[in-house]
Design a protein around this motif. Structure first.
Motif, short mmCIF file in Angstrom:
data_model
loop_
_atom_site.label_atom_id
_atom_site.label_comp_id
_atom_site.label_asym_id
_atom_site.label_seq_id
_atom_site.Cartn_x
_atom_site.Cartn_y
_atom_site.Cartn_z
N ARG A 119 0.81 -1.22 0.00
CA ARG A 119 0.00 0.00 0.00
C ARG A 119 0.85 1.27 0.00
NH1 ARG A 119 -4.66 2.60 0.83
NH2 ARG A 119 -5.93 0.72 0.67
N ASP A 120 1.87 1.30 0.82
CA ASP A 120 2.66 2.53 0.96
C ASP A 120 4.02 2.46 0.26
OD1 ASP A 120 0.69 3.70 2.64
OD2 ASP A 120 1.44 2.53 4.32
N VAL A 179 -4.62 4.91 -4.15
CA VAL A 179 -4.25 3.50 -3.94
C VAL A 179 -5.49 2.76 -3.46
CG1 VAL A 179 -2.83 1.86 -2.66
CG2 VAL A 179 -1.86 4.06 -3.37
N GLU A 180 -5.85 1.71 -4.17
CA GLU A 180 -7.00 0.86 -3.81
C GLU A 180 -6.48 -0.52 -3.42
OE1 GLU A 180 -10.50 1.00 -4.12
OE2 GLU A 180 -10.82 3.01 -4.97
N GLU A 181 -6.91 -1.01 -2.27
CA GLU A 181 -6.64 -2.36 -1.82
C GLU A 181 -7.99 -3.01 -1.54
OE1 GLU A 181 -3.02 -4.34 0.78
OE2 GLU A 181 -3.79 -2.35 1.29
#
Length: 543
Positions: free
Chosen positions: A125-126, A135-137
Motif C-alpha cells: 500500500r505505501d 491507492v486501492e486495496e
C-alpha cells in the motif's frame, strides 16, 4: 470454474468483470513485466487486449508514461508484487510529476494466507509513497472491478498513477454485478469557466505596465498553445518557459518567446526584473535548483497563477491563484484585457557553429544543430542529456504541441522507454530521443521493446564515456570527480544485443549522411535506430 446452481453456464469471474471494465475505459493495451502473481490474469488473455512486454519495470512504466502522454488518456500497467512495484517507484514518481495518467495493477500473494506473510507477499500500500494519486486495496475480490474503474477516474482527473493491489486468487473468484457498479461508468468534468473566477487575474494584468507570462506543461496541447498565444499577442507580453520544464507550453519559434527561466534565484530576479507583473500559466511558481538565498522576484513585482493542478495552486507564493481548466480560463481572461501594441522579438536564433577541425570530435551542439536543420516541425523530441540540455533548448525549439518531452522529476531512465511509448501511440509524428550515454544505461532494456513492437523512433545517444553533468558539478565544488569514466561501454553494441539496429558515428560528415537518409523516413518508420554519436565533453554546464 464454478457454475450457478441448475445451469450449465460458467459463472462470470472477477477477471471477466475486470476485463469488461478495461474495455469500457479503453484500457486494452497492457504494459508489463509479469511474475507468478499475475499469471491468473494473463493466462489466456483475450485477443482484443494487447500485451507490451518490457524487460524491467522502469521501462514498463516509462513506456506507458510516453503512451499516456501522447494519447492524453490513461495507460494500463501490470506490475509484480514488491519487486515489480519497488523497481518501478522512480518511474512512477516521474509519471506523477509529468502528470501522466496510469492505472497500475499490482499483483499480490493469495488472499487466503496473506496473514502468514507467504513467499512473494508484499507490503504494497505505501511502497510507492505519496506518488500515486490513489491507492486501492479492495477488501474483497468482488470489489476489484470497481476499484479498477475508480483508479481510471482518479488517474484521468488527478493526472498521475493510480494503484490497485489485487491478490492472485481474486481473478478466479465469482463476480457480482453490483460490485462493478461501485464506480461510475463515466465521469465528466466541465470545461467551462465562470467569468468571475478570472476577474482578479484580468485586473492584475490590466494594472500592469510591463507584464510577462511564464508557462510549462499545463498548456502543452493544441488548445493550450492557441489560447496562450492569443493572450500573449493581446498583451504583447514575453512568454518564458519554466526552468526544468518537462514539456513546452508555448511555440518556441514565436517572436514573443523569451527563453527559459534560470533555476537560481539571483538569475530569476534578474530575468524578471523588468516586469512589474508575472502570470504563471500551467507552470509552478517557480521551480528552482540549487537553493540560493533571496526572494523569487524583485520587491513590488506582483505574481498570479492560473493552473488546473490543486497542489500547485495551494503551494504557490502568489497574490492570486485561479484553479480552472486552462484553455477555457485563458479565453475568458483574454476577452477581459485590452489589446496592446507590440513589435518586439525577444529571442534571437543561435549563431551557426563552425565545423570541427580535421581530426577533432563533434560537440553536442553540432549534433543538435544537425537535428534541428532536418527534423520536421511536428517532430516529438524526448530529452535526457543533462549536460547538453541548455544547448538543446537553444538550438531545437519546440514548434508544435508535444514537441518536447523530458522527465519532470529529474531522475534518469525516462527517455528511451518514453520515446518508444510515444512512437507506439503516435504513428503520425516523427519521434527523436536525444540521450546522454550515461542516461541511456539506466533503461537500455527499453530498446528491446522498441524493436519488438516496431516503435520506429530515432535514438540519438551523445556518447562521451562519462557522467559529464556530474563531472561539471564536481568542478563547481572545486573537487575532482570521485567516480570513474566508462569509455569502454558501447551503447551501439548493447543496442544490437537487444535486437535494436544501431550505428556508431564518429564524424560530422558521417552524422549528416545518416541523418539525411534516416530523418525523412521517421514518419513512416517501423524499425527503431540508435545512433551512438561520439562527442567531446562539454566545458560548461548551467543547471
Amino acid at each position: 470454474m464454478a457454475q450457478p446452481h441448475g445451469t450449465g453456464t460458467p459463472q462470470r469471474s472477477v477477471r471477466d468483470a475486470t476485463l469488461d471494465v478495461l474495455r469500457d475505459h479503453d484500457l486494452t493495451t497492457l504494459f508489463t513485466n509479469p511474475g507468478s502473481t499475475e499469471v491468473g490474469f494473463l493466462a489466456g488473455l483475450p485477443e482484443d487486449l494487447r500485451l507490451v512486454l518490457a524487460l524491467h519495470e522502469g521501462s514498463v512504466v516509462g513506456t506507458a508514461t510516453g503512451w499516456a502522454i501522447a494519447r492524453d488518456r490513461p495507460a494500463l500497467v501490470l506490475l509484480h508484487t514488491t519487486a515489480g512495484l519497488g523497481n518501478a517507484v522512480g518511474a512512477l514518481a516521474t509519471a506523477r510529476v509529468n502528470r501522466a495518467p496510469l492505472v497500475v495493477v499490482v499483483g499480490q500473494q493469495d488472499r487466503r494466507h496473506l496473514t502468514l506473510e507467504p513467499f512473494l507477499a508484499g507490503r504494497l500500500r505505501d511502497l510507492a509513497g505519496d506518488y500515486p494519486v490513489r491507492v486501492e486495496e479492495p477488501p474483497t475480490a468482488q470489489d476489484v472491478p470497481g476499484a479498477v474503474a475508480r483508479c481510471h477516474h482518479a488517474a484521468a482527473h488527478a493526472r498521475g498513477p493510480a494503484v490497485v493491489i489485487v491478490p492472485m486468487d481474486d481473478w478466479a473468484a465469482p463476480a457480482e454485478d453490483s460490485a462493478v457498479m461501485a464506480a461510475s461508468r463515466h465521469v465528466a468534468r466541465a470545461d467551462g469557466v465562470d467569468g468571475a473566477a478570472v476577474d482578479d487575474l484580468a485586473a492584475l494584468l490590466t494594472q500592469a505596465d510591463t507584464p510577462a507570462l511564464v508557462t510549462g506543461a499545463g498548456t502543452d496541447s493544441e488548445e493550450g498553445w492557441a489560447a496562450l498565444t492569443a493572450l500573449a499577442e493581446r498583451l504583447g507580453a514575453p512568454v518564458f518557459q519554466e526552468s526544468f520544464g518537462a514539456r513546452a507550453g508555448f511555440p518556441q519559434d514565436h517572436p514573443l518567446f523569451a527563453g527559459f527561466l534560470p533555476a537560481d534565484r539571483p538569475g530569476l530576479r534578474a530575468t524578471l526584473a523588468g516586469h512589474d507583473t508575472v502570470l504563471a500559466v500551467g507552470a509552478p511558481v517557480f521551480r528552482q535548483y540549487p537553493y540560493t538565498e533571496g526572494a523569487l522576484v524583485e520587491p513590488g513585482t506582483r505574481i498570479g497563477l492560473l493552473t488546473d493542478d490543486p497542489a500547485e495552486a495551494y503551494r504557490s507564493p502568489v497574490e492570486t491563484a485561479v484553479l480552472a481548466p486552462i484553455p477555457a480560463a485563458l479565453g475568458a481572461l483574454t476577452s477581459r484585457v485590452a489589446p496592446r501594441q507590440w513589435s518586439a522579438r525577444y529571442r534571437e536564433a543561435p549563431e551557426p557553429l563552425d565545423r570541427p577541425a580535421p581530426g577533432q570530435p563533434m560537440w553536442p551542439a553540432h549534433v543538435l544543430e544537425a537535428l534541428a536543420e532536418r527534423a520536421p516541425a511536428d517532430t516529438i523530441f524526448v530529452e535526457e542529456t543533462p549536460s547538453s540540455r541548455p544547448e538543446m533548448h537553444q538550438r531545437v525549439p519546440a514548434r508544435r504541441p508535444l514537441g518536447f518531452l523530458s522527465a519532470a522529476m529529474g531522475g534518469l531512465g525516462f527517455a528511451l522507454p518514453a520515446a518508444a511509448g510515444i512512437r507506439m501511440a503516435r504513428r503520425d509524428r516523427p519521434v527523436i530521443a536525444v540521450v546522454g550515454d550515461g542516461s541511456s544505461l539506466y533503461q537500455v532494456q527499453a530498446l528491446w521493446s522498441a524493436a519488438r513492437y516496431g516503435a520506429g523512433a530515432l535514438f540519438v545517444v551523445l556518447s562521451n564515456g562519462r557522467y559529464a553533468v556530474m563531472d561539471r558539478l564536481a568542478e563547481k565544488h572545486g573537487a575532482a570527480p570521485a567516480w570513474p569514466d566508462f569509455p569502454e561501454v558501447s551503447v551501439s553494441g548493447l543496442s544490437r544485443e537487444m535486437g535494436c539496429p544501431a550505428r556508431r558515428v564518429d564524424t560530422l560528415d558521417d552524422l549528416i549522411t545518416v541523418l539525411d537518409a534516416t530523418v525523412p523516413t521517421l514518419r513512416d518508420r517501423g524499425e527503431p535506430l540508435v545512433l551512438d554519436v561520439a562527442v567531446a565533453v562539454e566545458t560548461e554546464f548551467q543547471p
